[in-house]
Design an enzyme around this catalytic site. Structure first.
Site, short mmCIF file in Angstrom:
data_model
loop_
_atom_site.label_atom_id
_atom_site.label_comp_id
_atom_site.label_asym_id
_atom_site.label_seq_id
_atom_site.Cartn_x
_atom_site.Cartn_y
_atom_site.Cartn_z
N SER A 163 1.29 -0.89 -0.11
CA SER A 163 -0.12 0.02 -0.26
C SER A 163 1.26 0.55 0.48
CB SER A 163 -0.77 -0.30 1.28
OG SER A 163 -1.72 1.06 1.14
N ASP A 245 -9.16 -4.61 -5.32
CA ASP A 245 -9.04 -3.41 -4.71
C ASP A 245 -9.11 -2.47 -5.90
OD1 ASP A 245 -7.13 -1.42 -4.05
OD2 ASP A 245 -5.19 -2.95 -4.13
N HIS A 277 -7.87 -5.07 -0.51
CA HIS A 277 -6.34 -4.18 -0.79
C HIS A 277 -6.38 -5.22 0.83
CE1 HIS A 277 -3.87 -1.38 -0.38
NE2 HIS A 277 -4.12 -0.68 0.40
#
Length: 303
Positions: A163, A245, A277
């Site tokens: 991320s 995601d 995600h």
């Protein structure tokens, strides 16, 4: 005390609130656990100070060694959390790094960069670069940390993150390509569900990165860098995306832009269908998370 000091002046759910008196309340990622020796794998961990000046620290992970002179790849890992929450000391990251270090048989440095909003970007980039240089200072075997002096193969150093941490990892690899890193070779880059911008404004990024040039800032939107991506300072890249995601398309666009840039390395993108995600952190026991970890471990052990 001002009766209005507890008024909320900024709120970015589910991450943090800022109150009128300047206090920051993080709403997730605040739990921590100490370093340890894992009873199941024998992986040891310990916390070290990288810089007292910047209160910069890291958690180190050492797998069970087969011999006292064994040399292993080094993984420099940058955690996610929207640049603002979580840390290497969070249970979710401690457990993930312990498992990955055991699976891949690598040494890991998990970086605790200073977080927004108290420390707006680019502080996280600068702190991570300082931690990478600290790790590289052990290349001749005379750095401050024995685990790195005695057991790291500095021709096999990897950067990785998830991320926001993947964003930082990419930018660190770009800096390696532009500035160099002494005698250390960054062999590969692993980006798991990377947080990159596209041409749509992001209110959180506007707030925590006020010096950014916006959607076309190559630090946030690498696709906008075009041919400059050819300077990426590693020889191979592995990008993971997840089917559900909202960042999936941005990860895929990064992969395509990197291939078109003229960069001389090799890149691969892997999609995990039906997952969201960072699913591998929140549900590490599921088969798809295990597959993702095996894929990362294989990448870290390729010559």
């Amino acid at each position: 005390m001002d009766s209005n000091s507890s008024d909320i002046v900024h709120e970015f759910l589910p991450l943090f609130r800022i109150y009128k008196d300047g206090r920051v309340e993080r709403l997730m990622g605040t739990e921590t656990i100490p370093p340890s020796t894992d009873p199941h794998t024998g992986v040891q961990s310990k916390d070290i100070i990288v810089s007292t000046e910047n209160n910069l620290s890291a958690r180190l992970f050492l797998p069970k060694l087969r011999s006292p002179h064994q040399r292993l790849p080094l993984l420099i890992y940058i955690h996610g959390g929207a640049f603002s929450v979580a840390s290497p000391f969070s249970p979710i990251y401690h457990r993930y790094l312990t498992s990955l270090v055991n699976e891949a048989n690598v040494i890991a440095v998990s970086v605790q960069y200073r977080r927004a909003p108290e420390h707006p970007l680019p502080t996280a980039y600068d702190d991570t670069w300082e931690a990478i240089k600290w790790a590289a200072s052990h290349v001749k075997g005379n750095g401050p940390e024995p685990w790195l002096n005695d057991h790291v193969d500095f021709q096999r150093v990897f950067l990785a993150g998830d991320s926001a941490g993947a964003n930082i990892a990419h930018n660190s690899a770009m800096k390696v390509g532009v500035d160099g890193l002494d005698a250390v070779r960054i062999h590969g880059l692993v980006l798991v569900h990377p947080f990159f911008m596209n041409n749509e404004p992001d209110k959180l990024i506007e707030f925590i990165f006020p010096s950014s040039s916006g959607c076309n800032d190559p630090r946030m939107n690498p696709v906008s860098a075009g041919a400059e991506l050819a300077q990426l300072g590693c020889s191979k890249v592995l990008v993971f995306v997840a089917g559900k995601d909202w960042l999936k398309d941005r990860g895929c666009s990064y992969y395509e832009a990197l291939k078109k840039s003229g960069w001389s390395g090799t890149a691969q993108v892997v999609e995990t269908e039906g997952e969201d995600h960072a699913f591998h952190l929140f549900n590490p026991a599921c088969e798809k998370a295990k597959d993702l970890m095996k894929h990362v471990a294989s990448f870290l052990n390729q010559e």
